[in-house]
Structures are given as structure tokens and as C-alpha cells.
Design an enzyme around this catalytic site. Structure first.
Site, PDB file in Angstrom:
ATOM      1  N   GLY A  99      -5.778  17.273   1.217  1.00  0.00           N
ATOM      2  CA  GLY A  99      -5.528  18.569   2.069  1.00  0.00           C
ATOM      3  C   GLY A  99      -6.175  18.855   3.294  1.00  0.00           C
ATOM      4  N   PHE A 100      -6.081  20.011   3.941  1.00  0.00           N
ATOM      5  CA  PHE A 100      -6.858  20.290   5.320  1.00  0.00           C
ATOM      6  C   PHE A 100      -8.393  19.806   4.994  1.00  0.00           C
ATOM      7  CE2 PHE A 100      -3.689  23.468   5.948  1.00  0.00           C
ATOM      8  CZ  PHE A 100      -3.182  23.171   7.159  1.00  0.00           C
ATOM      9  N   ASP A 108      -9.798  25.594  -0.697  1.00  0.00           N
ATOM     10  CA  ASP A 108      -9.295  26.467  -1.686  1.00  0.00           C
ATOM     11  C   ASP A 108      -9.981  26.488  -3.032  1.00  0.00           C
ATOM     12  OD1 ASP A 108      -7.338  27.534  -0.016  1.00  0.00           O
ATOM     13  OD2 ASP A 108      -5.565  27.010  -0.703  1.00  0.00           O
ATOM     14  N   GLU A 130       6.012  36.258   5.404  1.00  0.00           N
ATOM     15  CA  GLU A 130       6.549  35.185   6.082  1.00  0.00           C
ATOM     16  C   GLU A 130       7.883  34.831   5.267  1.00  0.00           C
ATOM     17  OE1 GLU A 130       3.561  32.462   6.863  1.00  0.00           O
ATOM     18  OE2 GLU A 130       2.907  33.320   8.574  1.00  0.00           O
ATOM     19  N   GLY A 158      -8.425  15.002  -3.018  1.00  0.00           N
ATOM     20  CA  GLY A 158      -7.545  15.702  -2.561  1.00  0.00           C
ATOM     21  C   GLY A 158      -7.468  15.518  -1.016  1.00  0.00           C
ATOM     22  N   VAL A 161      -6.074  12.672 -10.270  1.00  0.00           N
ATOM     23  CA  VAL A 161      -7.216  12.815 -10.842  1.00  0.00           C
ATOM     24  C   VAL A 161      -7.334  13.487 -11.953  1.00  0.00           C
ATOM     25  CG1 VAL A 161      -9.808  13.155 -10.413  1.00  0.00           C
ATOM     26  CG2 VAL A 161      -8.558  12.248  -8.850  1.00  0.00           C
TER      27      VAL A 161
HETATM   28  C1  FAD Z   1       2.536  29.015   1.365  1.00  0.00           C
HETATM   29  C2  FAD Z   1       1.244  28.945   2.123  1.00  0.00           C
HETATM   30  C3  FAD Z   1       1.554  29.457   3.374  1.00  0.00           C
HETATM   31  C4  FAD Z   1      -0.050  29.431   3.905  1.00  0.00           C
HETATM   32  N1  FAD Z   1       0.024  29.812   5.335  1.00  0.00           N
HETATM   33  C5  FAD Z   1      -1.335  30.040   5.875  1.00  0.00           C
HETATM   34  C6  FAD Z   1      -1.572  30.111   7.298  1.00  0.00           C
HETATM   35  O1  FAD Z   1      -0.493  30.375   7.844  1.00  0.00           O
HETATM   36  N2  FAD Z   1      -2.701  29.925   8.056  1.00  0.00           N
HETATM   37  C7  FAD Z   1      -3.722  29.459   6.960  1.00  0.00           C
HETATM   38  O2  FAD Z   1      -4.808  29.436   7.936  1.00  0.00           O
HETATM   39  N3  FAD Z   1      -3.598  29.121   6.072  1.00  0.00           N
HETATM   40  C8  FAD Z   1      -2.490  29.055   5.020  1.00  0.00           C
HETATM   41  N4  FAD Z   1      -2.470  28.959   4.057  1.00  0.00           N
HETATM   42  C9  FAD Z   1      -3.773  28.535   3.244  1.00  0.00           C
HETATM   43  C10 FAD Z   1      -3.930  27.030   3.571  1.00  0.00           C
HETATM   44  O3  FAD Z   1      -2.609  26.101   3.588  1.00  0.00           O
HETATM   45  C11 FAD Z   1      -4.801  26.562   2.435  1.00  0.00           C
HETATM   46  O4  FAD Z   1      -6.098  27.529   2.596  1.00  0.00           O
HETATM   47  C12 FAD Z   1      -5.390  24.999   2.592  1.00  0.00           C
HETATM   48  O5  FAD Z   1      -4.126  24.350   2.493  1.00  0.00           O
HETATM   49  C13 FAD Z   1      -6.239  24.794   1.657  1.00  0.00           C
HETATM   50  O6  FAD Z   1      -6.981  23.452   1.920  1.00  0.00           O
HETATM   51  P1  FAD Z   1      -7.272  22.598   0.912  1.00  0.00           P
HETATM   52  O7  FAD Z   1      -7.723  21.252   1.441  1.00  0.00           O
HETATM   53  O8  FAD Z   1      -8.406  23.435   0.183  1.00  0.00           O
HETATM   54  O9  FAD Z   1      -6.273  22.320  -0.289  1.00  0.00           O
HETATM   55  P2  FAD Z   1      -4.728  21.617  -0.297  1.00  0.00           P
HETATM   56  O10 FAD Z   1      -4.272  21.748   1.109  1.00  0.00           O
HETATM   57  O11 FAD Z   1      -3.841  22.459  -1.463  1.00  0.00           O
HETATM   58  O12 FAD Z   1      -4.940  20.375  -0.681  1.00  0.00           O
HETATM   59  C14 FAD Z   1      -5.397  19.931  -1.994  1.00  0.00           C
HETATM   60  C15 FAD Z   1      -4.755  18.421  -2.479  1.00  0.00           C
HETATM   61  O13 FAD Z   1      -5.332  18.034  -3.503  1.00  0.00           O
HETATM   62  C16 FAD Z   1      -4.280  17.523  -4.180  1.00  0.00           C
HETATM   63  N5  FAD Z   1      -4.743  17.330  -5.565  1.00  0.00           N
HETATM   64  C17 FAD Z   1      -4.774  18.578  -6.381  1.00  0.00           C
HETATM   65  N6  FAD Z   1      -5.059  18.044  -7.759  1.00  0.00           N
HETATM   66  C18 FAD Z   1      -5.160  16.687  -7.663  1.00  0.00           C
HETATM   67  C19 FAD Z   1      -5.388  15.853  -8.520  1.00  0.00           C
HETATM   68  N7  FAD Z   1      -5.766  16.263  -9.901  1.00  0.00           N
HETATM   69  N8  FAD Z   1      -5.597  14.572  -8.318  1.00  0.00           N
HETATM   70  C20 FAD Z   1      -5.293  14.227  -7.009  1.00  0.00           C
HETATM   71  N9  FAD Z   1      -5.159  15.024  -6.043  1.00  0.00           N
HETATM   72  C21 FAD Z   1      -5.185  16.325  -6.332  1.00  0.00           C
HETATM   73  C22 FAD Z   1      -3.130  18.177  -3.893  1.00  0.00           C
HETATM   74  O14 FAD Z   1      -1.943  16.996  -3.874  1.00  0.00           O
HETATM   75  C23 FAD Z   1      -3.471  18.217  -2.377  1.00  0.00           C
HETATM   76  O15 FAD Z   1      -2.924  17.288  -1.491  1.00  0.00           O
HETATM   77  C24 FAD Z   1      -1.210  28.994   3.209  1.00  0.00           C
HETATM   78  C25 FAD Z   1      -1.046  28.405   2.029  1.00  0.00           C
HETATM   79  C26 FAD Z   1       0.412  28.317   1.193  1.00  0.00           C
HETATM   80  C27 FAD Z   1       0.320  27.964   0.087  1.00  0.00           C
END
Ligand code: FAD
Length: 429
Positions: A13-14, A299, A168, A11, A79
Site C-alpha cells: 500500500g502507500f 493504517d 464521498e 504490504g 502472509v
Molecule cells: C474508501 C477509502 C477512501 C479513502 N480516502 C482517502 C483520502 O481521500 N485521503 C487520504 O489521505 N486517505 C484516504 N483513505 C485512507 C488511505 O487510503 C489509507 O490510510 C492508506 O491506504 C493506508 O495505507 P497503508 O499502506 O497503511 O495500507 P493499505 O493501502 O491498505 O495497504 C496495505 C496492503 O497490504 C496488503 N496486505 C494486507 N494483508 C496482507 C497479507 N496478509 N499478506 C500480504 N499482503 C497483505 C494489502 O493487499 C494492501 O496492498 C481512504 C481509505 C479508504 C478505504
């Protein structure tokens, strides 16, 4: 034999990129796998869906982020399985990789439709750039249809879920109806457009203070958003919603901002799942068992703070958990003990629309509202965006959008074309 890395991160993401950056800086041989070749900044998805910014403002190629970190290999692949016992991952083409030191699972979440009949088929989730593009294409298509059918066709949007994402999104659509539609479409089309925000709980912005909730509700109503709170959605149809209190609502488009749950990767991993299907991690962010060598972050995890309170699914939690996990892995590699996650609580904020936002800053939750909060929101999100060119473009887009009351970004392709993505849930055509 499976290829091995010192650390594998699932992943980008953040959470995942923050961990991989710190490991990369320490020269750790790291494999970062994401199904997309880019990092997407979810907090601005609603702006992408309403054409306030373009996709290249909120998405940044992962290879560009790690261009100066030769020990990090970026792989674009899905994955399909993680094995926490072996610290291995299997890609959808069957390739297996193993981690010598640690496996980080930071695969985010997916929309939770809570088994609401018709929701998965008929509602538009907003969790990825693809979701936002599909939603934006559909909004434009509906406006074009209503424009052709002068005097008759309307465009009614219902947003399910009055948390920050729903607020939002509803606020941005209301602003578009109030400012942009009158400027770009003739014939009083704006009068035939509406947006409603619905939730089973009787307030907006759950988790915020009562003052913020009341402020958000009043600013939304001022903008023309219809609020229907305190009754659960029992069905999502192609043409609207039904509620537990017997009411119905017509809608040409339903947006689902009703909650998140863990995706299939966690369900099938064998790791014990807690609330929302997420993994209840220990204080040092590792999943129980597995010799403290499997980290679940952002998340995908239920993370608690030093007061044992569960932290919300926020970008700041994900980002900090990524950096902390990397720090613990570096400690383990040096033979030192891991440390409990020290979350720095900077508070919450939500944009309501043009000139209106709420921010509850720091652990003391100091309340800021109105234009001041609007500016704080813009500054914080600009700072958090990944990449100098993304920041510069977002700033230009915001200024242009604010001053011109028009939109400069387009959605290429029809809503159906935008929906073509492997493995994602799609509304029925
Ligand atoms: C619409 C929206 C608005 C938001 N607004 C805010 C805000 O204003 N302020 C704030 O603090 N937070 C906000 N959030 C929450 C914040 O964006 C999330 O908490 C954060 O992105 C979580 O980060 P993460 O790295 O856990 O997951 P993610 O950012 O979701 O990253 C997960 C990554 O894993 C990858 N992935 C998933 N499954 C697989 C797989 N099987 N194989 C390979 N790759 C995979 C995905 O492609 C993705 O790139 C918001 C969320 C959303 C949906």
C-alpha cells in the site's frame, strides 16, 4: 533454512511501497510481499464503485513500480504470520523468509463492523478494488432490475458512516441518480432511487471543522441525500437497517463505511495492540521491543505527531511513515541513531460531489469550499496517483464523466463472481 533479505516489507500500500522505493534506491536487498500483485489507490475506490473510473486507473502492478529497482523483489503471496522476535514472515504455503536488518509491517486495515448484527453478512465494505467492483456490480444489477420492473421496483441505498468515505460515496451515488440515471434509463427511474447517509454521531465529516461539517451536510441534502444522524445502527438486514432510537430504514443495498480495525495478521503477531487493534508505535515508528528492528506503518499503526496527538488513518500519514521508516533503517545500517517521525501535515479534504468539496489545508486548516476545493481535490489526487498512464487515464475519465453525464466503465461479471477472492469477507448472496 529460511531465505533471508536485508529488509522485508509486508504490504504494497502507500506505506509499503514508499519504504521499499527508498530502500531500493539505496540498493538494499528488500522483499516486498503483497497478497495482490498491484498497489491500489483507496481514495478513489468510491469512484470505481460508481464507474467514474476503471480499475486500471487506481491499481498499478507492483512489478511495474519496481521495474528499475533490481534490489527489490516483489512477491505476490498472502502472509499468514509474522514473527517480530525472529523478524520473519510465513506465507500461506508455509514458506518462511527472515530479515537481517528490519521487518516492516504495513498490511493496512479491514472494515470494522463493531459486532453490529448482520453487518458482516449483509453490508458491502469499501476497502479494496475487489470491494468496489462488487459494490459497483450490485448497484448496476439493482438499477437493471428496477428498470425492468417499470413503475414498481425502487433502488434505495444506505451508506453507514458519515466520515469522508461515507460522504464521498453517498455524494457520488446521489450525483449518479441526479445526472446519469435520467440520461441512461427511461421511465423516470431516477425518481425511484434514493440514497441515505447514516451515522451514530450527529454530524458528517468527523474530525473536520464545524464549518466544513455544516457545508458538507447542506450540499448532500441539496443533492437529495437523506441524512439520519445521531442514532447508532443496531442491525443490518438484507432489506434495511434498524436504529437504536427504534427507527427502521428500507434499503436494497447497505454500504459500510463505518470504520476500520487491524486485520488478523497483527492480532496473531503477538505485538501489543492499542486502539482499533493497531500497534502503538514509538516516535521512530518501531514497535516497542524487538531491538527497534520491527516497524509498523500506515493504517496498521497508531502513530503520534510531535504534539503527541494520534494521527488519522490517511494516505499522507501512510506514505510519509513509509519514507521515514526507510530513512531510519538506512541510519541503523550506517550505525546512526533513528529519528522521531516528522509528519508534514498538509490537512484534510473530502469530495462531496460535482463542483462541491471541502479542503482544510495545512496545519492551520485553511478552509476552502465549493468549486475551488473541487479543483484542489482533483489536482491533489491526480498528483498522488501512482503511474503516469494511471494519471492520464483518470484525467480523461474525469473530464468525460463530468461533461457527458454518462459512464464509460463496466463491471465484468455478476456481483457474486466479483466476490471470489481468497480470504475476504463477503456479504451473503
Ligand atoms: C474508501 C477509502 C477512501 C479513502 N480516502 C482517502 C483520502 O481521500 N485521503 C487520504 O489521505 N486517505 C484516504 N483513505 C485512507 C488511505 O487510503 C489509507 O490510510 C492508506 O491506504 C493506508 O495505507 P497503508 O499502506 O497503511 O495500507 P493499505 O493501502 O491498505 O495497504 C496495505 C496492503 O497490504 C496488503 N496486505 C494486507 N494483508 C496482507 C497479507 N496478509 N499478506 C500480504 N499482503 C497483505 C494489502 O493487499 C494492501 O496492498 C481512504 C481509505 C479508504 C478505504
Amino acid at each position: 533454512m529460511a531465505e533471508t533479505y536485508e529488509v522485508i516489507v509486508v504490504g504494497g500500500g502507500f506505506a509499503g511501497i514508499e519504504a521499499a522505493k527508498k530502500l531500493g534506491r539505496a540498493g538494499v536487498r528488500t522483499l516486498l510481499v503483497d497478497v495482490h500483485g498491484y498497489h491500489q489507490f483507496q481514495p478513489l475506490l468510491y469512484q470505481l464503485a460508481t464507474a467514474q473510473i476503471g480499475v486500471s486507473e487506481l491499481a498499478r502492478p507492483l512489478r511495474s513500480i519496481f521495474r528499475n529497482q533490481p534490489s527489490v523483489r516483489v512477491l505476490t503471496a498472502r502472509v499468514s504470520a509474522v514473527d517480530p522476535e525472529r523478524r520473519s514472515i510465513t506465507l500461506s504455503d508455509g514458506t518462511v523468509y527472515e530479515a537481517d536488518d528490519a521487518l516492516i509491517v504495513a498490511c493496512g486495515a479491514e472494515a470494522n463492523f463493531f459486532n453490529t448484527p448482520g453487518a458482516r453478512e449483509n453490508a458491502y465494505p469499501l476497502y479494496s478494488a475487489t470491494d468496489a467492483t462488487r459494490l459497483g456490480s450490485e448497484l448496476v444489477a439493482l438499477l437493471d432490475q428496477a428498470d425492468k420492473d417499470t413503475g414498481q421496483k425502487s433502488m434505495n441505498v444506505a451508506v453507514v458512516g458519515a466520515g469522508p468515505t461515507g460522504v464521498e460515496t453517498a455524494g457520488a451515488i446521489a450525483d449518479a441518480i441526479n445526472y446519469v440515471v435520467p440520461k441512461l434509463f427511461a421511465g423516470g427511474l431516477a425518481k425511484r432511487c434514493s440514497v441515505a447517509l447514516v451515522d451514530m454521531v450527529d454530524r458528517t465529516l468527523g474530525g473536520f471543522s464545524e464549518k466544513s461539517q455544516a457545508y458538507a451536510a447542506s450540499r448532500l441534502v441539496e443533492r437529495g441525500v437523506r441524512l439520519k444522524l445521531g442514532s447508532a445502527v443496531t442491525e443490518v438486514r438484507k432489506d434495511g437497517l434498524s436504529f437504536a432510537d427504534g427507527a427502521t430504514m428500507d434499503a436494497d443495498l447497505v454500504i459500510w463505511a463505518g470504520g476500520l480495525k487491524a486485520g488478523p495478521l497483527l492480532r496473531e503477531s503477538g505485538m501489543p495492540q492499542g486502539r482499533g487493534g493497531r500497534v502503538d508505535v514509538g516516535k521512530d515508528l518501531t514497535a516497542p521491543g524487538y531491538d527497534g528492528r520491527v516497524y509498523v506503518l500506515g493504517d496498521a499503526a497508531n502513530i503520534t505527531d510531535d504534539r503527541d496527538e494520534r494521527l488519522p488513518q490517511l494516505g499522507s500519514v501512510a506514505k510519509q511513515s513509509g519514507a521515514w521508516a526507510a530513512r531510519n533503517i538506512l541510519a541503523q545500517r550506517a550505525g546512526r541513531p533513528t529519528e522521531p517521525f516528522g509528519y508534514k501535515d498538509r490537512g484534510y479534504m473530502a469530495m462531496i460531489g460535482r463542483g462541491s468539496a471541502v479542503a482544510e489545508l495545512g496545519r492551520s486548516r485553511r478552509l476552502v469550499r465549493g468549486p475551488a476545493a473541487f479543483m484542489v481535490w482533483l489536482a491533489v489526487h491526480l498528483a498522488l496517483l501512482s503511474g503516469a498512464s494511471q494519471k492520464a487515464r483518470a484525467l480523461v475519465s474525469w473530464i468525460f464523466t463530468y461533461l457527458s453525464h454518462t459512464r464509460q466503465h463496466v463491471f465484468v461479471g455478476s456481483p457474486e463472481q466479483a466476490a471470489v477472492e481468497e480470504g475476504a469477507d463477503r456479504p451473503a448472496a
